[in-house]
Design an enzyme around this catalytic site. Sequence first.
Site, PDB file in Angstrom:
ATOM      1  N   ASP A 150       0.799  -1.223   0.000  1.00 42.53           N
ATOM      2  CA  ASP A 150       0.000   0.000   0.000  1.00 42.53           C
ATOM      3  C   ASP A 150       0.841   1.287   0.000  1.00 42.53           C
ATOM      4  OD1 ASP A 150       1.002  -0.163   2.548  1.00 42.53           O
ATOM      5  OD2 ASP A 150      -0.921  -0.194   3.586  1.00 42.53           O
ATOM      6  N   HIS A 151       2.135   1.178   0.286  1.00 43.11           N
ATOM      7  CA  HIS A 151       2.956   2.386   0.435  1.00 43.11           C
ATOM      8  C   HIS A 151       3.609   2.824  -0.882  1.00 43.11           C
ATOM      9  CE1 HIS A 151       2.354   2.328   4.690  1.00 43.11           C
ATOM     10  NE2 HIS A 151       3.273   3.259   4.910  1.00 43.11           N
ATOM     11  N   ARG A 153      15.484   3.615  13.088  1.00 45.24           N
ATOM     12  CA  ARG A 153      15.614   2.711  11.939  1.00 45.24           C
ATOM     13  C   ARG A 153      16.666   1.621  12.161  1.00 45.24           C
ATOM     14  NH1 ARG A 153      18.114   7.486   9.028  1.00 45.24           N
ATOM     15  NH2 ARG A 153      16.029   8.193   9.398  1.00 45.24           N
ATOM     16  N   SER A 198      16.024   8.728  14.816  1.00 40.95           N
ATOM     17  CA  SER A 198      15.088   7.705  14.335  1.00 40.95           C
ATOM     18  C   SER A 198      15.522   6.309  14.759  1.00 40.95           C
ATOM     19  CB  SER A 198      15.014   7.793  12.806  1.00 40.95           C
ATOM     20  OG  SER A 198      14.893   6.510  12.238  1.00 40.95           O
ATOM     21  N   ASP A 205       4.263  -1.075  11.129  1.00 39.71           N
ATOM     22  CA  ASP A 205       3.747   0.242  10.758  1.00 39.71           C
ATOM     23  C   ASP A 205       3.175   0.868  12.025  1.00 39.71           C
ATOM     24  OD1 ASP A 205       2.816   1.944   8.173  1.00 39.71           O
ATOM     25  OD2 ASP A 205       1.409   2.148   9.848  1.00 39.71           O
ATOM     26  N   ARG A 238      -0.923  12.806  10.229  1.00 40.47           N
ATOM     27  CA  ARG A 238       0.325  13.525  10.518  1.00 40.47           C
ATOM     28  C   ARG A 238       0.441  14.769   9.645  1.00 40.47           C
ATOM     29  NH1 ARG A 238       3.987   8.114  11.221  1.00 40.47           N
ATOM     30  NH2 ARG A 238       3.503   7.875  13.414  1.00 40.47           N
TER      31      ARG A 238
HETATM   32 FE1  F3S Z   1      -0.337   4.657   5.006  1.00 44.09          FE
HETATM   33 FE2  F3S Z   1      -0.393   7.092   5.933  1.00 44.09          FE
HETATM   34 FE3  F3S Z   1      -1.500   5.191   7.266  1.00 44.09          FE
HETATM   35  S1  F3S Z   1       1.337   6.123   5.021  1.00 44.09           S
HETATM   36  S2  F3S Z   1      -0.470   3.314   6.734  1.00 44.09           S
HETATM   37  S3  F3S Z   1      -2.081   5.896   5.246  1.00 44.09           S
HETATM   38  S4  F3S Z   1      -0.266   6.842   8.102  1.00 44.09           S
END
Ligand code: F3S
Length: 643
Positions: free
Chosen positions: A64-65, A537, A535, A119, A379
């Site tokens: 999805d990203h 990471r 961070s 995530d 965000r």
């Molecule tokens: Fe995707 Fe934004 Fe949520 S990057 S997982 S929609 S915080």
Amino acid sequence: MGLTIAQKIIQNHLVSGEMKPGCDIGLKIDQTLTQDATGTMAYLEFEAMGVPRVKTEKSVAYIDHNTLQTGFENADDHRFIQSVAKKHGIWFSRPGNGICHQVHLERFGVPGKTLIGSDSHTPTGGGIGMLAMGAGGLDVAVAMGGGPYYISMPKMLRVNLTGKLSPWVSAKDVILKVLQLLSVKGGVGKIVEYSGEGVKSLSVPERATITNMGAELGATTSIFPSDEVTRSFLQAQGRGQDWVELSSDPDAVYDEEVSIDLSALEPLAACPHSPDNVKSLKEIGAIKVDQVCIGSCTNSSYLDLMRVASILKGKTVHPDVSLAIAPGSKQVYNMLAMNGALADIIAAGARVLECACGPCIGMGQSPNSKGISLRTFNRNFEGRSGTADGQIYLVSPETAAASALAGVLTDPRTLGEEAPIALPEHFLINDNMVEAPASEAEMDSVEILRGPNIKEFPVTGPLEETIAAKALLKVGDNITTDHIMPAGAKILPYRSNIPYLSNFCFGVCDKEFPARCREYGPSVVVGGQNYGQGSSREHAALVPLYLGVKAVLVKSFARIHCANLANAGILPLIFKNEADYDKIDQMDELELKNVRKAIEDNAPVIVSDKTKGIEIETEAVLSQRQREMVLAGGLLNYTREQN
Ligand code: F3S
């Protein structure tokens, strides 16, 4: 003494430790999820562990990203994840099927179960009564391999909801209110639990909006009870059998408590550049709007988009505004298409995007320079939109849609009577974009597809008796993980390619470091105070591991990076006497004699500087469990041993 909802789930999953705030606890994990940006590494780590099939009840890999395919890298990553999933017992949600948290809530989440995901918005699952937490890729790999997930036992914070939301005021306004009250640090070390009469009036998607943005409070997770509302949602998803009732005991004890009267709430917005910079729309005033984006894992449910469609129906988006809408899942998209709401959205002049993170992760739709963008996301940090001076406001879908029509920030309460919109009795169930894993009988024949962007995870063996290494780098105080392993759009597509990333290791401090590692072999990095801040990471530990770094010897460490080094199997050492830092020079020959025995006995580690002819006393910063881990050669080897 009674228990809270979260404490009940923790008690049912406790593998080690005591349920006292601050104590290290190990939890059995029932479900995992990954998205593609972190998933490639998590699956490389899982492969390196050598476990043939996941041991969780359900693990799901989502794409999805990084769905933009402007080069082969992202597509290679997708193919790799798809084939790994098939082989090792993981469900695979294809690109276009939706955002991980939205789809997981619809099709996989189960009340009372534990879920970790690579995530940070995994707590969305708390809307359905799961204990759902964001975690590192390595943690997810270990959980898939059957290992526990370790956290420090959180405190319990109760948010008591009374009353009922007024028309045009939504779940987004509830979580913005919580952020206003508690701030982005208010949830650190805590689980936020919602209770009270007001809970009953909130649907599961609304609850999930609230738990999703609990991540912005810094909370370990957030959770709602599992009640009749939860049961109806699961039944409508054809999963009534997954429902169990969950509530806190009447005498449960919370460490903190706040109350919110839902009836008193009004539409709110988080102003640039922090989710807790919350003001009422009245306070902000009718600012001119350039862009509106509706979607993300926070606000892209069927309910959200039906409300948006009803506001847009028969109207036209203001000519100065670009309105982009991304449905959260194929289920949502398909249902909007079937009931005509999509036609209303298109007719109004919205730009409909695919079901993915899209603009939320900076994949397109950056606003114009200095542009004001209203977003239903979670965000609004400076620059996250892709436009350095973009001004991002976080708002509800209702406020977003009303403002897109008016061209200025608009209170949706000015729109007149709100059309009642309910959840359907039956959602459209069509999981044809979710691939089941191969059966145990077939899994051996599945070939893993490794394009050129997919490289092996660096594996180490158990800690040697004695380490002979050169001090190939000496740095000063406050080295960040950005110094160690820079981030940035240019190298983002290479997260699954540690050899390529290694060319950039410590590039900010010393461009020649990777070349020296290749020339000389095993090395020690020497540093000052607060090494590894910033961070969390894990690449900042994995890349040095690949380059042959055996130990990092510093005056002091930042906590998370220190843990990441131990996870990778790199020894984190501190000087007993900080003045000894000055005695070692870059390129000195070092020897850590009998280091294995020293770690076993929890004794000081003696570093001989052969070049200077001196001995320096150091100490490993490791808990008992981490010592065992480092002896085994890192968390993956340790988990393999435990299995
Ligand atoms: Fe995707 Fe934004 Fe949520 S990057 S997982 S929609 S915080």
